[in-house]
Design a protein around this motif. Structure first.
Motif, PDB file in Angstrom:
ATOM      1  N   PHE A 302     -93.247 -25.051  65.407  1.00  0.00           N
ATOM      2  CA  PHE A 302     -92.847 -26.147  66.291  1.00  0.00           C
ATOM      3  C   PHE A 302     -91.676 -26.861  65.643  1.00  0.00           C
ATOM      4  CE2 PHE A 302     -96.434 -27.301  63.612  1.00  0.00           C
ATOM      5  CZ  PHE A 302     -95.951 -28.398  62.918  1.00  0.00           C
ATOM      6  N   ASP A 303     -90.903 -27.592  66.459  1.00  0.00           N
ATOM      7  CA  ASP A 303     -89.751 -28.299  65.898  1.00  0.00           C
ATOM      8  C   ASP A 303     -90.153 -29.701  65.462  1.00  0.00           C
ATOM      9  OD1 ASP A 303     -89.842 -29.873  68.166  1.00  0.00           O
ATOM     10  OD2 ASP A 303     -87.942 -29.172  68.996  1.00  0.00           O
ATOM     11  N   GLY A 304     -89.175 -30.526  65.125  1.00  0.00           N
ATOM     12  CA  GLY A 304     -89.455 -31.848  64.592  1.00  0.00           C
ATOM     13  C   GLY A 304     -90.167 -32.776  65.537  1.00  0.00           C
ATOM     14  N   GLU A 305     -90.144 -32.483  66.829  1.00  0.00           N
ATOM     15  CA  GLU A 305     -90.854 -33.297  67.811  1.00  0.00           C
ATOM     16  C   GLU A 305     -92.223 -32.732  68.178  1.00  0.00           C
ATOM     17  OE1 GLU A 305     -88.285 -35.507  70.923  1.00  0.00           O
ATOM     18  OE2 GLU A 305     -87.645 -33.406  70.986  1.00  0.00           O
ATOM     19  N   GLY A 306     -92.504 -31.528  67.693  1.00  0.00           N
ATOM     20  CA  GLY A 306     -93.741 -30.866  68.077  1.00  0.00           C
ATOM     21  C   GLY A 306     -93.573 -29.874  69.210  1.00  0.00           C
ATOM     22  N   ILE A 307     -92.352 -29.740  69.744  1.00  0.00           N
ATOM     23  CA  ILE A 307     -92.110 -28.782  70.824  1.00  0.00           C
ATOM     24  C   ILE A 307     -92.363 -27.367  70.297  1.00  0.00           C
ATOM     25  CG2 ILE A 307     -90.367 -27.812  72.374  1.00  0.00           C
ATOM     26  CD1 ILE A 307     -89.029 -30.557  72.439  1.00  0.00           C
ATOM     27  N   ALA A 308     -93.149 -26.598  71.013  1.00  0.00           N
ATOM     28  CA  ALA A 308     -93.503 -25.245  70.579  1.00  0.00           C
ATOM     29  C   ALA A 308     -92.250 -24.400  70.385  1.00  0.00           C
ATOM     30  CB  ALA A 308     -94.428 -24.591  71.601  1.00  0.00           C
ATOM     31  N   ALA A 309     -92.156 -23.772  69.232  1.00  0.00           N
ATOM     32  CA  ALA A 309     -90.986 -22.957  68.919  1.00  0.00           C
ATOM     33  C   ALA A 309     -91.063 -21.623  69.649  1.00  0.00           C
ATOM     34  CB  ALA A 309     -90.895 -22.728  67.417  1.00  0.00           C
ATOM     35  N   LYS A 310     -89.980 -21.280  70.337  1.00  0.00           N
ATOM     36  CA  LYS A 310     -89.899 -20.029  71.077  1.00  0.00           C
ATOM     37  C   LYS A 310     -88.501 -19.432  70.912  1.00  0.00           C
ATOM     38  CE  LYS A 310     -93.126 -21.848  74.547  1.00  0.00           C
ATOM     39  NZ  LYS A 310     -93.328 -22.239  75.960  1.00  0.00           N
ATOM     40  N   PRO A 311     -88.374 -18.110  71.016  1.00  0.00           N
ATOM     41  CA  PRO A 311     -87.036 -17.520  70.961  1.00  0.00           C
ATOM     42  C   PRO A 311     -86.148 -18.109  72.049  1.00  0.00           C
ATOM     43  CG  PRO A 311     -88.715 -15.827  70.754  1.00  0.00           C
ATOM     44  CD  PRO A 311     -89.431 -17.089  71.122  1.00  0.00           C
ATOM     45  N   LEU A 312     -84.880 -18.370  71.677  1.00  0.00           N
ATOM     46  CA  LEU A 312     -83.943 -19.006  72.601  1.00  0.00           C
ATOM     47  C   LEU A 312     -82.641 -18.215  72.618  1.00  0.00           C
ATOM     48  CD1 LEU A 312     -83.463 -21.614  74.376  1.00  0.00           C
ATOM     49  CD2 LEU A 312     -82.414 -22.597  72.321  1.00  0.00           C
ATOM     50  N   PRO A 313     -82.305 -17.545  73.725  1.00  0.00           N
ATOM     51  CA  PRO A 313     -81.025 -16.833  73.777  1.00  0.00           C
ATOM     52  C   PRO A 313     -79.872 -17.822  73.771  1.00  0.00           C
ATOM     53  CG  PRO A 313     -82.081 -16.828  75.933  1.00  0.00           C
ATOM     54  CD  PRO A 313     -83.075 -17.422  74.984  1.00  0.00           C
ATOM     55  N   LEU A 314     -78.925 -17.630  72.872  1.00  0.00           N
ATOM     56  CA  LEU A 314     -77.773 -18.528  72.768  1.00  0.00           C
ATOM     57  C   LEU A 314     -76.533 -17.926  73.418  1.00  0.00           C
ATOM     58  CD1 LEU A 314     -78.322 -19.670  69.067  1.00  0.00           C
ATOM     59  CD2 LEU A 314     -79.037 -20.844  71.166  1.00  0.00           C
ATOM     60  N   PHE A 315     -76.217 -16.695  73.037  1.00  0.00           N
ATOM     61  CA  PHE A 315     -75.068 -15.997  73.618  1.00  0.00           C
ATOM     62  C   PHE A 315     -75.486 -14.572  73.949  1.00  0.00           C
ATOM     63  CE2 PHE A 315     -73.331 -19.230  70.814  1.00  0.00           C
ATOM     64  CZ  PHE A 315     -72.384 -19.845  71.614  1.00  0.00           C
ATOM     65  N   GLU A 316     -75.128 -14.122  75.118  1.00  0.00           N
ATOM     66  CA  GLU A 316     -75.368 -12.738  75.522  1.00  0.00           C
ATOM     67  C   GLU A 316     -74.053 -12.142  75.983  1.00  0.00           C
ATOM     68  OE1 GLU A 316     -78.333 -13.112  78.540  1.00  0.00           O
ATOM     69  OE2 GLU A 316     -79.999 -13.209  77.109  1.00  0.00           O
ATOM     70  N   ALA A 317     -73.556 -11.157  75.231  1.00  0.00           N
ATOM     71  CA  ALA A 317     -72.251 -10.539  75.522  1.00  0.00           C
ATOM     72  C   ALA A 317     -71.176 -11.601  75.695  1.00  0.00           C
ATOM     73  CB  ALA A 317     -72.337  -9.660  76.755  1.00  0.00           C
ATOM     74  N   GLY A 318     -71.243 -12.633  74.847  1.00  0.00           N
ATOM     75  CA  GLY A 318     -70.235 -13.689  74.865  1.00  0.00           C
ATOM     76  C   GLY A 318     -70.500 -14.811  75.847  1.00  0.00           C
ATOM     77  N   VAL A 319     -71.521 -14.691  76.681  1.00  0.00           N
ATOM     78  CA  VAL A 319     -71.849 -15.715  77.680  1.00  0.00           C
ATOM     79  C   VAL A 319     -72.798 -16.744  77.061  1.00  0.00           C
ATOM     80  CG1 VAL A 319     -72.910 -16.171  79.918  1.00  0.00           C
ATOM     81  CG2 VAL A 319     -71.512 -14.118  79.584  1.00  0.00           C
ATOM     82  N   LEU A 320     -72.443 -18.021  77.167  1.00  0.00           N
ATOM     83  CA  LEU A 320     -73.281 -19.095  76.651  1.00  0.00           C
ATOM     84  C   LEU A 320     -74.514 -19.256  77.529  1.00  0.00           C
ATOM     85  CD1 LEU A 320     -73.793 -21.533  74.790  1.00  0.00           C
ATOM     86  CD2 LEU A 320     -72.341 -22.889  76.320  1.00  0.00           C
ATOM     87  N   ARG A 321     -75.702 -19.104  76.948  1.00  0.00           N
ATOM     88  CA  ARG A 321     -76.939 -19.137  77.721  1.00  0.00           C
ATOM     89  C   ARG A 321     -77.732 -20.433  77.557  1.00  0.00           C
ATOM     90  NH1 ARG A 321     -76.029 -15.964  81.767  1.00  0.00           N
ATOM     91  NH2 ARG A 321     -75.825 -13.739  81.240  1.00  0.00           N
TER      92      ARG A 321
END
Length: 444
Positions: A302-321
């Motif tokens: 979990f992060d600093g607020e307690g939000i459950a940590a999950k994989p997060l796509p940031l860039f896909e083939a150069g596209v900001l997600r």
């Protein structure tokens, strides 16, 4: 008071209970403990030994539409009650902020139960003799590569830390983590023929002791890096292909990720504002925030607020997600929170190591370090000092220094033409060698 993980949980629960009893509408508390040991060795002598055990409590208070974050290291029950009472009184004097609330409880859901493997039991077994052996071997290995007496000074260090945290929120979150880290480093200065004293280093950080390189390997690399700076000179200005060493590439990546936070977006200090779903990099830019990598330096449940940590796509083939949006800025932006910041980065790696990439590059510059400079988060314009090596015929040639690169982030990442298969193991960014075409270098 004992400071094992059970009592950290009790302290956090007590703080939240006191805050609610004394008038807070919501509250969250983080209790923590850390034990850290460090040994430094300089030029054949023990320079410093330090050992510190610290503990503390940070509390977020939500009182009558007002918010404060306070902390203390005095965890005695009588001191805690007074601390909470005084902090709530102070909070009542602050300005209201309608967006300050704990995360919605639904954001706590879905927390994985996977074992992150971030605590090494070997840490408790390390003794003074072993720590000192490591720093001595680091220096000996660094000096062993010097056949001409060019090395002036070597400073080495080894350290380890065990950190424990436990968080409790008044709207239903509880969770704790324990993790270890080990680090080793060697800093080497040498004397050049013209009187300059170039300095270089090598380092490693790992969750498990066994994942550090052996002291001889790390020390030798530090010595070789320092000697490799001898004779460095400013190269000619040119537009060249740039390869960035995996250890140094994190500087570029941090300049890309910084403007992706909710704070930067809400305050209009991001060149990536409004770019979600748009192509901002080349096809080679494929990047995911991955919090569950075993032994990862940024791994978390979990992060600093307690939000459950999950994989997060940031860039896909150069596209900001995705952006990094916490609950506070999520409300301000009217956007669903993701997480407050990066954990581990996972890259879509290429098939070649650095040597093969340089062979493909043929003519260009291998950047091994950035020296000063800045990047404008609003416009994306950047200017950075660099050092490294000229690449000629696909091989590393003479060292270069005191050169600069400049441009714009939106343009730079579209020039990414190759990604190595060599992620840097000693950083949560895990950057591989990156190759950019058509970069402006300023020299003579």
């Amino acid at each position: 008071m004992s400071t094992n993980s059970t009592n950290l949980a009790e302290v956090a629960r007590q703080a939240v209970e006191l805050a609610k009893k004394q008038g807070a509408s919501e509250a969250a508390a983080n209790a923590s403990r850390a034990r850290e040991v460090e040994v430094q060795w300089r030029d054949g002598q023990l320079d410093k030994i330090s050992e510190a055990t610290t503990r503390g409590l940070s509390v977020q208070l939500y009182v009558d539409g007002r918010y404060s974050a306070v902390s203390t290291s005095d965890l005695r029950p009588e001191a805690l009650e007074r601390f909470i009472s005084d902090s709530i009184a102070m909070t009542r004097a602050l300005a209201r902020d309608e967006h300050r609330r704990l995360p919605e409880p639904e954001l706590y859901a879905g927390r994985t139960q996977v074992d992150l493997a971030i605590e090494d039991p070997h840490q408790a077994k390390l003794g003074a003799d072993e720590r000192q052996r490591i720093v001595r071997e680091l220096e000996a290995a660094a000096r062993a590569v010097d056949t001409k007496g060019a090395i002036l000074s070597v400073t080495t260090a080894f350290g380890d830390v065990l950190r424990e945290t436990y968080r409790v929120s008044s709207n239903g979150f509880e969770g704790g983590m324990r993790g270890t880290q080990f680090f080793a480093s060697a800093d080497v200065s040498a004397k050049d023929s013209d009187g300059r004293r170039p300095e270089e280093s090598d380092f490693a950080v790992a969750r498990f002791f066994e994942n550090l390189p052996d002291a001889t390997t790390l020390g030798r690399r530090a010595g070789e890096r320092a000697l490799g700076r001898l004779g460095a000179a400013k190269g000619a200005s040119a537009v060249l292909t740039m390869a960035v060493d995996n250890r140094a590439a994190g500087r570029l990546v941090s300049m890309l990720l910084g403007p992706m936070t909710g704070m930067a977006l809400q305050q209009k200090r991001s060149f990536l504002d409004g770019k979600q779903g748009q192509k901002v990099g080349s096809e080679r830019l494929v990047l995911t925030d991955e919090p569950h990598i075993p032994r990862g330096l940024g791994s978390r449940l979990f992060d600093g607020e307690g939000i459950a940590a999950k994989p997060l796509p940031l860039f896909e083939a150069g596209v900001l997600r995705s952006y990094f949006i916490d609950s506070y800025y999520g409300r301000k932006l009217k956007a669903r929170p993701t997480t407050g910041g990066a954990s581990n980065l996972s890259w879509k790696l290429g098939e070649k190591g650095q040597a093969a990439l340089l062979a493909d590059l043929k003519e260009g510059i291998l950047v091994t370090g950035f020296l000063g400079g800045n990047s404008n988060a609003v416009t994306g314009d950047f200017s950075l000092g660099v050092q490294g090596f000229r690449v000629r015929g696909g091989k590393i040639a003479e060292p270069i220094s005191e050169m600069n690169i400049s441009g714009n982030q939106m343009d730079l990442w579209k020039r990414l033409v190759a990604v190595g298969n060599d992620p840097f193991a000693y950083s949560a960014m895990r950057t591989p060698t990156l190759v950019f075409e058509g970069v402006q270098f300023a020299g003579v």
